[in-house]
Design an enzyme around this catalytic site. Structure first.
Site, mmCIF file in Angstrom:
data_model
loop_
_atom_site.group_PDB
_atom_site.id
_atom_site.type_symbol
_atom_site.label_atom_id
_atom_site.label_comp_id
_atom_site.label_asym_id
_atom_site.label_seq_id
_atom_site.Cartn_x
_atom_site.Cartn_y
_atom_site.Cartn_z
ATOM 1 N N THR A 95 0.881 -1.222 0.023
ATOM 2 C CA THR A 95 -0.008 -0.047 0.007
ATOM 3 C C THR A 95 0.981 1.195 -0.017
ATOM 4 O OG1 THR A 95 -1.622 1.126 1.098
ATOM 5 C CG2 THR A 95 -0.303 -0.199 2.628
ATOM 6 N N LYS A 143 3.462 1.544 -3.690
ATOM 7 C CA LYS A 143 3.152 0.860 -5.329
ATOM 8 C C LYS A 143 3.752 1.146 -6.502
ATOM 9 C CE LYS A 143 -1.830 0.097 -3.985
ATOM 10 N NZ LYS A 143 -3.139 0.452 -4.197
ATOM 11 N N ASP A 153 -6.313 -4.190 -8.225
ATOM 12 C CA ASP A 153 -7.037 -3.037 -8.052
ATOM 13 C C ASP A 153 -8.281 -2.452 -8.896
ATOM 14 O OD1 ASP A 153 -6.310 -2.174 -5.569
ATOM 15 O OD2 ASP A 153 -4.860 -0.875 -6.270
HETATM 16 P P1 NAP Z 1 -4.658 10.146 -4.067
HETATM 17 O O1 NAP Z 1 -3.732 9.637 -5.433
HETATM 18 O O2 NAP Z 1 -4.170 10.873 -3.138
HETATM 19 O O3 NAP Z 1 -5.763 11.149 -5.002
HETATM 20 C C1 NAP Z 1 -6.734 11.879 -4.316
HETATM 21 C C2 NAP Z 1 -7.730 12.422 -5.324
HETATM 22 O O4 NAP Z 1 -8.798 13.122 -4.540
HETATM 23 C C3 NAP Z 1 -7.370 13.476 -6.109
HETATM 24 O O5 NAP Z 1 -7.945 13.238 -7.337
HETATM 25 C C4 NAP Z 1 -7.523 14.870 -5.445
HETATM 26 O O6 NAP Z 1 -7.251 15.767 -6.152
HETATM 27 C C5 NAP Z 1 -9.003 14.328 -4.674
HETATM 28 N N1 NAP Z 1 -9.219 15.336 -3.605
HETATM 29 C C6 NAP Z 1 -8.441 15.179 -2.336
HETATM 30 N N2 NAP Z 1 -8.860 16.296 -1.614
HETATM 31 C C7 NAP Z 1 -9.934 17.227 -2.346
HETATM 32 C C8 NAP Z 1 -10.692 18.049 -2.187
HETATM 33 N N3 NAP Z 1 -10.801 18.819 -0.978
HETATM 34 N N4 NAP Z 1 -11.306 18.471 -3.158
HETATM 35 C C9 NAP Z 1 -11.597 17.950 -4.311
HETATM 36 N N5 NAP Z 1 -10.894 16.620 -4.524
HETATM 37 C C10 NAP Z 1 -10.214 16.381 -3.814
HETATM 38 O O7 NAP Z 1 -5.460 9.088 -3.412
HETATM 39 P P2 NAP Z 1 -5.857 7.443 -3.992
HETATM 40 O O8 NAP Z 1 -4.916 6.752 -3.879
HETATM 41 O O9 NAP Z 1 -6.204 7.754 -5.575
HETATM 42 O O10 NAP Z 1 -7.352 7.191 -3.341
HETATM 43 C C11 NAP Z 1 -8.401 8.059 -3.184
HETATM 44 C C12 NAP Z 1 -9.557 7.317 -2.673
HETATM 45 O O11 NAP Z 1 -9.837 5.981 -3.152
HETATM 46 C C13 NAP Z 1 -9.023 7.226 -0.997
HETATM 47 O O12 NAP Z 1 -10.364 7.652 -0.256
HETATM 48 C C14 NAP Z 1 -8.796 5.886 -0.811
HETATM 49 O O13 NAP Z 1 -9.089 5.522 0.538
HETATM 50 C C15 NAP Z 1 -9.535 5.180 -1.792
HETATM 51 N N6 NAP Z 1 -9.383 3.739 -2.273
HETATM 52 C C16 NAP Z 1 -10.045 2.537 -2.116
HETATM 53 C C17 NAP Z 1 -9.571 1.609 -2.375
HETATM 54 C C18 NAP Z 1 -10.493 0.294 -2.009
HETATM 55 O O14 NAP Z 1 -9.888 -0.949 -1.841
HETATM 56 N N7 NAP Z 1 -11.843 0.537 -1.872
HETATM 57 C C19 NAP Z 1 -8.672 1.420 -2.938
HETATM 58 C C20 NAP Z 1 -7.713 2.338 -3.335
HETATM 59 C C21 NAP Z 1 -8.250 3.453 -2.857
HETATM 60 P P3 NAP Z 1 -6.151 16.561 -6.601
HETATM 61 O O15 NAP Z 1 -5.660 15.834 -7.980
HETATM 62 O O16 NAP Z 1 -6.843 17.957 -7.295
HETATM 63 O O17 NAP Z 1 -5.380 16.810 -5.438
#
Ligand code: NAP
Length: 280
Positions: free
Chosen positions: A61, A65, A101
């Site tokens: 994680t 990755k 994923d």
């Molecule tokens: P990440 O790479 O940090 O991306 C975060 C995303 O959220 C970006 O698009 C970011 O926009 C946006 N964001 C953050 N704060 C924001 C705000 N205040 N207003 C609007 N947009 C905002 O994270 P990630 O790894 O892709 O994960 C994203 C989510 O998916 C997390 O909640 C994570 O727990 C979940 N997830 C779940 C699984 C599962 O197995 N269910 C697997 C993976 C991830 P910017 O580009 O503008 O910063």
């Protein structure tokens, strides 16, 4: 006995040991799975340590990755496509990197009666998780994928990387989300908005009112189990599902790689769901 684990920093919150050990027990596999805290600067050192300690494989994680990609001897097609590895198998001194994923989210969408085939889809977010989601939506036959992100350049870069026809990068304004929602039958939230202890909440959820009846809203977040997005979508009569299905299915597919066995996926997923519900 095969030694397996999840690495990350932080890793204490990870549900992988709980899920994997429950599935390992149910499948009668001779494996044991734990969690190891490995700092982001120590990915290379960890690989050496894992070999010495006799690990057969591990999940990764944040923040490993992407770091793992150039360190693998072989990458699966999805890991190569996403430039991200969440599952590593160590066999005969070689490292095999996978990313489960994408298959996990696709299986979870189908299980929730939200098959993207033939649908216009609105994806919220353009981070690491969105990348796997968008690739798989295209592969599964979505008609059009609109990627809306706060940092619109990141949405543009993701669309360019996927390089498929029928993709649009857009901003995260209320007007844009309303316009795109009116054209969509599925919304997938890949932002961290609504997640326990992080980025805050959606400022405005009125775009959900523009969705047609029967539309689906899938949130990758599973903590809390019902985000404000899902609550609002449910209140409007839309189909909803949280990210538990994705978490579970990516783990099922990872265990298939670790054990080199085709498992009864539905039975494994049911075991994982039960153990997760038992902890609530
Ligand atoms: P990440 O790479 O940090 O991306 C975060 C995303 O959220 C970006 O698009 C970011 O926009 C946006 N964001 C953050 N704060 C924001 C705000 N205040 N207003 C609007 N947009 C905002 O994270 P990630 O790894 O892709 O994960 C994203 C989510 O998916 C997390 O909640 C994570 O727990 C979940 N997830 C779940 C699984 C599962 O197995 N269910 C697997 C993976 C991830 P910017 O580009 O503008 O910063």
């Amino acid at each position: 006995m095969r030694k397996l684990c999840v690495i990350g920093d932080p890793v204490e919150h990870s549900l992988s040991p709980l899920i994997q050990n429950a599935m390992i027990g149910a499948a009668g596999l001779d494996c044991v799975y734990d969690a190891r805290r490995v700092a982001g600067t120590d990915t290379v050192r960890w690989l050496e340590q894992a070999k010495q300690e006799g690990y057969a494989g591990f999940n990764a994680t944040m923040p490993h990755k992407e770091h793992l990609v150039p360190l693998m001897d072989e990458l699966s097609p999805d890991a190569a496509l996403f430039r991200s590895v969440n599952t590593v198998c160590m066999k005969h001194g070689k490292l095999y990197g996978y990313n489960t994923d994408g298959d996990g989210v696709l299986q979870a969408l189908r299980e929730a009666d939200m098959d993207p085939a033939g649908k216009n889809v609105l994806v919220l977010g353009a981070g690491g998780a969105a990348k796997a989601v968008v690739y798989k939506l295209v592969e599964a036959g979505a008609t059009h994928v609109a990627v809306a992100n706060r940092t619109v350049e990141r949405a543009g870069a993701l669309c360019a990387q996927v390089g498929a026809k029928g993709m649009t990068a857009c901003d995260f304004s209320r007007e844009t989300l309303c316009r795109r929602a009116a054209q969509s039958r599925l919304v997938v939230n890949c932002t961290s908005l609504g997640m326990t202890g992080t980025a805050g909440q959606f400022e405005d959820l009125s775009f959900l009112e523009e969705l047609k009846p029967g539309a689906g809203v899938f949130d990758l977040i599973y903590s809390p189990t019902q985000t404000e997005l899902l609550k609002a979508a449910h209140a409007l009569g839309h189909k909803t599902a949280n990210g538990l299905g994705m978490l579970i299915w990516q783990a099922v597919f990872a265990l298939e790689h670790f054990s080199d066995t085709k498992l009864d996926g539905a039975a494994m997923a049911a075991v994982a769901r039960k153990v997760l519900e038992g902890r609530e």
